[in-house]
Design a protein around this motif. Structure first.
Motif, PDB file in Angstrom:
ATOM      1  N   GLN A  83       0.986  -1.236  -0.033  1.00 61.96           N
ATOM      2  CA  GLN A  83       0.106  -0.197   0.002  1.00 61.96           C
ATOM      3  C   GLN A  83       0.969   1.142   0.017  1.00 61.96           C
ATOM      4  OE1 GLN A  83      -2.406   0.648   3.624  1.00 61.96           O
ATOM      5  NE2 GLN A  83      -3.769   1.863   2.397  1.00 61.96           N
ATOM      6  N   ARG A  84       0.457   2.234  -0.492  1.00 59.97           N
ATOM      7  CA  ARG A  84       1.039   3.526  -0.913  1.00 59.97           C
ATOM      8  C   ARG A  84       0.628   4.476   0.196  1.00 59.97           C
ATOM      9  NH1 ARG A  84       6.200   5.221  -2.582  1.00 59.97           N
ATOM     10  NH2 ARG A  84       6.192   7.341  -3.008  1.00 59.97           N
ATOM     11  N   VAL A  85       1.292   4.987   1.197  1.00 58.65           N
ATOM     12  CA  VAL A  85       0.599   5.829   2.253  1.00 58.65           C
ATOM     13  C   VAL A  85       1.553   7.046   2.238  1.00 58.65           C
ATOM     14  CG1 VAL A  85      -0.315   3.888   3.738  1.00 58.65           C
ATOM     15  CG2 VAL A  85       1.912   4.845   4.047  1.00 58.65           C
ATOM     16  N   SER A  86       0.707   8.199   2.820  1.00 59.84           N
ATOM     17  CA  SER A  86       1.281   9.525   2.894  1.00 59.84           C
ATOM     18  C   SER A  86       0.880  10.062   4.209  1.00 59.84           C
ATOM     19  CB  SER A  86       0.892  10.408   1.757  1.00 59.84           C
ATOM     20  OG  SER A  86       1.702  11.550   1.552  1.00 59.84           O
ATOM     21  N   TYR A  87       1.777  11.035   4.747  1.00 61.48           N
ATOM     22  CA  TYR A  87       1.591  12.003   5.905  1.00 61.48           C
ATOM     23  C   TYR A  87       1.605  13.332   5.456  1.00 61.48           C
ATOM     24  CZ  TYR A  87       1.535   7.648   8.882  1.00 61.48           C
ATOM     25  OH  TYR A  87       1.510   6.421   9.235  1.00 61.48           O
ATOM     26  N   GLY A  88       0.614  14.123   5.842  1.00 61.41           N
ATOM     27  CA  GLY A  88       0.526  15.556   5.548  1.00 61.41           C
ATOM     28  C   GLY A  88       0.439  16.454   6.623  1.00 61.41           C
TER      29      GLY A  88
END
Length: 205
Positions: A112-117
């Motif tokens: 899975q591709r995850v991102s924190y913003g």
């Protein structure tokens, strides 16, 4: 007879003194009770805040410690590194992770591709259903923590040097290795009520 009748009752002055003493005791009791209730509310508030912080760092730890060196394609077809972050902008950290559970047995990868913003005093996490995204592949986003004033991230290279961005720049004009991962990631969060909290996460491999 009249003397006995007078000694059986209270004078007006005695009643006023008794009422004054009762009022003082009631005020003291109310003040003490109010202080206890306020202290309880503050403790409960801090416990909720602590639980939010612990959950946020637990989610980060789960993602980072399952990171894999799998680069992806974005909506325009350009290759994106397996892990990237730091520098300036809203995005704090983006990575590919394994261990994405699939209890319904859907036809998808366990990666899975995850991102924190970080934006508008909120730390959020986004996730994509596909690694290589198409134009209509919109991520789902959840807010992990409110009341955040700053987020900083650092990356420990394989030769134990700290960098404020990832991936590192390629040497001598050579093509950048998009699958390279750091040894560890340090994330600092400035949260209201707790100040700066720093956690160090190990990256597998």
């Amino acid at each position: 007879m009249n003397g006995r009748r007078r000694s059986a009752g209270f004078t007006l002055l005695e009643l006023l003194v008794a009422l004054a003493i009762f009022a003082v005791l009631a005020t003291m009791a109310y003040t003490a009770l109010n202080a206890v209730l306020n202290a309880r509310k503050e403790v409960e508030k801090r416990m909720v805040r602590l639980a939010e912080l612990q959950t946020t760092f637990m989610v980060m730890e789960r993602d980072i410690e399952q990171a894999v060196g799998r680069a992806v394609r974005d909506e325009l077809g350009d290759e994106q590194p397996a892990l990237q972050g730091g520098g300036v902008g809203i995005t704090v950290l983006t990575l590919t992770r394994t261990g994405w559970r699939n209890p319904l047995g859907l036809a998808r990868s366990d990666l899975q591709r995850v991102s924190y913003g970080f934006d508008n005093q909120q730390l959020s996490r986004a996730g994509w259903s596909n690694l290589d995204r198409g134009p209509g592949n919109v991520p789902y986003t959840e807010v992990l923590l409110n009341g955040v004033s700053a987020v900083e991230v650092r990356f420990l290279t394989q030769d134990r040097q700290w960098l404020g961005y990832w991936p590192p720049e390629a040497d001598g004009g050579q093509q950048q290795n998009t699958a390279v991962l750091p040894r560890a990631i340090e994330i600092s969060v400035d949260a209201d009520g707790w100040g700066r909290i720093t956690r160090l996460f190990r990256v597998p491999g």
